[in-house]
Design a protein around this motif. Structure first.
Motif, PDB file in Angstrom:
ATOM      1  N   ALA A   1       0.848  -1.189   0.000  1.00 15.68           N
ATOM      2  CA  ALA A   1       0.000   0.000   0.000  1.00 15.68           C
ATOM      3  C   ALA A   1       0.880   1.233   0.000  1.00 15.68           C
ATOM      4  N   TRP A   2       0.405   2.265  -0.664  1.00 16.27           N
ATOM      5  CA  TRP A   2       1.159   3.519  -0.694  1.00 16.27           C
ATOM      6  C   TRP A   2       0.217   4.697  -0.875  1.00 16.27           C
ATOM      7  N   THR A   3       0.738   5.869  -0.545  1.00 17.40           N
ATOM      8  CA  THR A   3      -0.014   7.094  -0.765  1.00 17.40           C
ATOM      9  C   THR A   3       0.947   8.276  -0.786  1.00 17.40           C
ATOM     10  N   TYR A   4       0.390   9.473  -0.858  1.00 21.49           N
ATOM     11  CA  TYR A   4       1.176  10.704  -0.961  1.00 21.49           C
ATOM     12  C   TYR A   4       0.545  11.739  -0.034  1.00 21.49           C
ATOM     13  N   THR A   5       1.364  12.629   0.499  1.00 21.10           N
ATOM     14  CA  THR A   5       0.815  13.735   1.270  1.00 21.10           C
ATOM     15  C   THR A   5       1.508  15.035   0.895  1.00 21.10           C
TER      16      THR A   5
ATOM     17  N   GLN B   1      11.137   9.642 -13.798  1.00 29.25           N
ATOM     18  CA  GLN B   1       9.732   9.944 -14.093  1.00 29.25           C
ATOM     19  C   GLN B   1       8.869   8.705 -13.939  1.00 29.25           C
ATOM     20  N   CYS B   2       7.663   8.897 -13.414  1.00 31.21           N
ATOM     21  CA  CYS B   2       6.680   7.819 -13.293  1.00 31.21           C
ATOM     22  C   CYS B   2       6.509   7.137 -14.651  1.00 31.21           C
ATOM     23  N   PRO B   3       6.734   5.825 -14.728  1.00 30.27           N
ATOM     24  CA  PRO B   3       6.655   5.151 -16.025  1.00 30.27           C
ATOM     25  C   PRO B   3       5.257   5.157 -16.640  1.00 30.27           C
ATOM     26  N   ALA B   4       4.224   5.355 -15.825  1.00 31.60           N
ATOM     27  CA  ALA B   4       2.869   5.402 -16.382  1.00 31.60           C
ATOM     28  C   ALA B   4       2.645   6.683 -17.187  1.00 31.60           C
ATOM     29  N   GLU B   5       3.539   7.656 -17.026  1.00 28.50           N
ATOM     30  CA  GLU B   5       3.427   8.884 -17.820  1.00 28.50           C
ATOM     31  C   GLU B   5       4.124   8.740 -19.165  1.00 28.50           C
TER      32      GLU B   5
ATOM     33  N   THR C   1       0.533   0.964 -16.210  1.00 24.57           N
ATOM     34  CA  THR C   1      -0.187   1.403 -15.015  1.00 24.57           C
ATOM     35  C   THR C   1       0.571   1.020 -13.748  1.00 24.57           C
ATOM     36  N   CYS C   2       0.091   1.517 -12.620  1.00 23.12           N
ATOM     37  CA  CYS C   2       0.674   1.144 -11.324  1.00 23.12           C
ATOM     38  C   CYS C   2       0.624  -0.372 -11.125  1.00 23.12           C
ATOM     39  N   ALA C   3      -0.417  -1.005 -11.671  1.00 24.78           N
ATOM     40  CA  ALA C   3      -0.570  -2.454 -11.500  1.00 24.78           C
ATOM     41  C   ALA C   3       0.620  -3.219 -12.089  1.00 24.78           C
ATOM     42  N   GLN C   4       1.293  -2.620 -13.091  1.00 23.17           N
ATOM     43  CA  GLN C   4       2.437  -3.288 -13.728  1.00 23.17           C
ATOM     44  C   GLN C   4       3.768  -2.755 -13.199  1.00 23.17           C
ATOM     45  N   CYS C   5       3.725  -1.684 -12.473  1.00 25.95           N
ATOM     46  CA  CYS C   5       4.955  -0.975 -12.099  1.00 25.95           C
ATOM     47  C   CYS C   5       5.835  -1.814 -11.168  1.00 25.95           C
ATOM     48  N   GLY C   6       7.111  -1.852 -11.457  1.00 28.27           N
ATOM     49  CA  GLY C   6       8.066  -2.488 -10.550  1.00 28.27           C
ATOM     50  C   GLY C   6       7.897  -3.981 -10.396  1.00 28.27           C
TER      51      GLY C   6
ATOM     52  N   ARG D   1       6.186  -4.723  -7.292  1.00 24.32           N
ATOM     53  CA  ARG D   1       6.607  -3.812  -6.214  1.00 24.32           C
ATOM     54  C   ARG D   1       6.614  -2.399  -6.782  1.00 24.32           C
ATOM     55  N   PRO D   2       5.442  -1.771  -6.897  1.00 24.74           N
ATOM     56  CA  PRO D   2       5.372  -0.437  -7.508  1.00 24.74           C
ATOM     57  C   PRO D   2       6.397   0.517  -6.905  1.00 24.74           C
ATOM     58  N   LEU D   3       6.972   1.344  -7.762  1.00 23.24           N
ATOM     59  CA  LEU D   3       8.041   2.235  -7.298  1.00 23.24           C
ATOM     60  C   LEU D   3       7.600   3.084  -6.114  1.00 23.24           C
ATOM     61  N   CYS D   4       6.363   3.558  -6.147  1.00 24.36           N
ATOM     62  CA  CYS D   4       5.891   4.416  -5.059  1.00 24.36           C
ATOM     63  C   CYS D   4       5.680   3.646  -3.753  1.00 24.36           C
ATOM     64  N   ALA D   5       5.662   2.319  -3.816  1.00 24.91           N
ATOM     65  CA  ALA D   5       5.477   1.507  -2.608  1.00 24.91           C
ATOM     66  C   ALA D   5       6.812   1.042  -2.037  1.00 24.91           C
TER      67      ALA D   5
ATOM     68  N   VAL E   1      14.118   9.907  -6.442  1.00 27.13           N
ATOM     69  CA  VAL E   1      12.874  10.670  -6.301  1.00 27.13           C
ATOM     70  C   VAL E   1      12.028  10.407  -7.548  1.00 27.13           C
ATOM     71  N   ILE E   2      10.725  10.234  -7.354  1.00 23.86           N
ATOM     72  CA  ILE E   2       9.832  10.013  -8.500  1.00 23.86           C
ATOM     73  C   ILE E   2       9.247  11.357  -8.956  1.00 23.86           C
ATOM     74  N   VAL E   3       9.251  11.563 -10.264  1.00 19.99           N
ATOM     75  CA  VAL E   3       8.768  12.817 -10.858  1.00 19.99           C
ATOM     76  C   VAL E   3       7.417  12.584 -11.527  1.00 19.99           C
ATOM     77  N   PHE E   4       6.473  13.477 -11.245  1.00 22.09           N
ATOM     78  CA  PHE E   4       5.204  13.503 -11.967  1.00 22.09           C
ATOM     79  C   PHE E   4       5.147  14.820 -12.739  1.00 22.09           C
ATOM     80  N   VAL E   5       5.119  14.725 -14.039  1.00 20.74           N
ATOM     81  CA  VAL E   5       5.043  15.932 -14.852  1.00 20.74           C
ATOM     82  C   VAL E   5       3.579  16.382 -14.911  1.00 20.74           C
TER      83      VAL E   5
END
Ligand code: SF4
Length: 230
Positions: free
Chosen positions: A66-70, A130-134, A140-145, A148-152, A159-163
């Motif tokens: 599980a992951w999130t952002y603040t 950069q986030c690979p989904a971009e 998608t996140c479901a395929q990321c890593g 083991r999604p990078l953000c998790a 550092v992960i970049v979101f443009v």
């Protein structure tokens, strides 16, 4: 208020479990007043909701991630422990992201629209990816890593970049308030519905939801919303 979605149809997350969180009076009520992307900072939260924060950290599907952002200031949020939800600190500048990362916290940064990041860059000795989904419409996140999604990944060395994207993207990286990606489009529709139709006891609902997910699930907390108390 919390809306839970066992299998998301969001283009970027892919078919994983997600939530949306809003205030009762304002959709943006759980987002910090201090967030530079907040279009109406006066309606934001002044402080973190400790009950909800504890629920978020604990809400990891059995055998899953599980992951999130603040957007709350880094010094006000805990560093996730192994086995907890990974709490990424969202930064507005690369310098802020370097500071957060150097202090041992997973960091992400919003880059102005049009920034070219493919392949990543190094800045002040820190790698930015950069986030690979971009970079691909079909990723998608479901395929990321590979599960083991990078953000998790709490101990990642980049550092992960979101443009910035969407109609409000032009406001990201400027001194004017606004630029939140969730302020328009399908995400905004889901988020606004949360305010009127979501569960009022968000901490309890989140625990129930996480326990209901199949073992090994991925859970992204609040596609829109944050950990504040309205
Ligand atoms: S880096 Fe991976 S996990 Fe994070 S938002 Fe992008 S696709 Fe999802």
């Amino acid at each position: 208020m919390l809306k839970t979605v066992p299998v998301s149809s969001n283009r970027k997350t892919g078919p994983i479990a997600v939530t949306y969180r809003s205030g009762q009076c304002s959709t943006y009520g759980t987002c910090p007043k201090s967030c530079q992307l907040h279009p109406a900072p006066d309606t934001g939260a002044s402080e973190i909701d400790p009950d909800y924060l504890a629920a978020v950290l604990a809400a990891v599907p059995r055998g899953g991630v599980a992951w999130t952002y603040t957007h709350f200031p880094a010094e006000s949020v805990p560093v996730s422990k192994p086995g907890e939800t990974v709490l990424n600190v969202s930064c507005d500048t690369m310098d802020a992201a370097v500071n957060v990362w150097s202090a041992g916290r997973p960091a992400v940064v919003a880059a102005p629209a049009g920034t070219e990041w493919a392949g990543g860059v190094e800045y002040k000795g820190v790698r930015f990816v950069q986030c690979p989904a971009e970079l691909s419409e079909s990723f998608t996140c479901a395929q990321c890593g590979n599960g083991r999604p990078l953000c998790a990944r709490r101990d990642r060395d980049y550092v992960i970049v979101f443009v910035a994207h969407g109609p409000m993207a032009g406001k990201v990286g400027r001194d004017t308030a606004g630029g939140c990606y969730a302020s328009s489009g399908p995400t905004a529709i889901q988020w606004h519905k949360t305010r009127t139709a979501g569960a009022a006891n968000d901490a309890a609902e989140l625990g129930r939801f996480a326990r209901s997910l199949p073992p090994g699930s991925m859970l992204r907390h609040h596609v829109a919303g944050d950990i504040g108390r309205e």
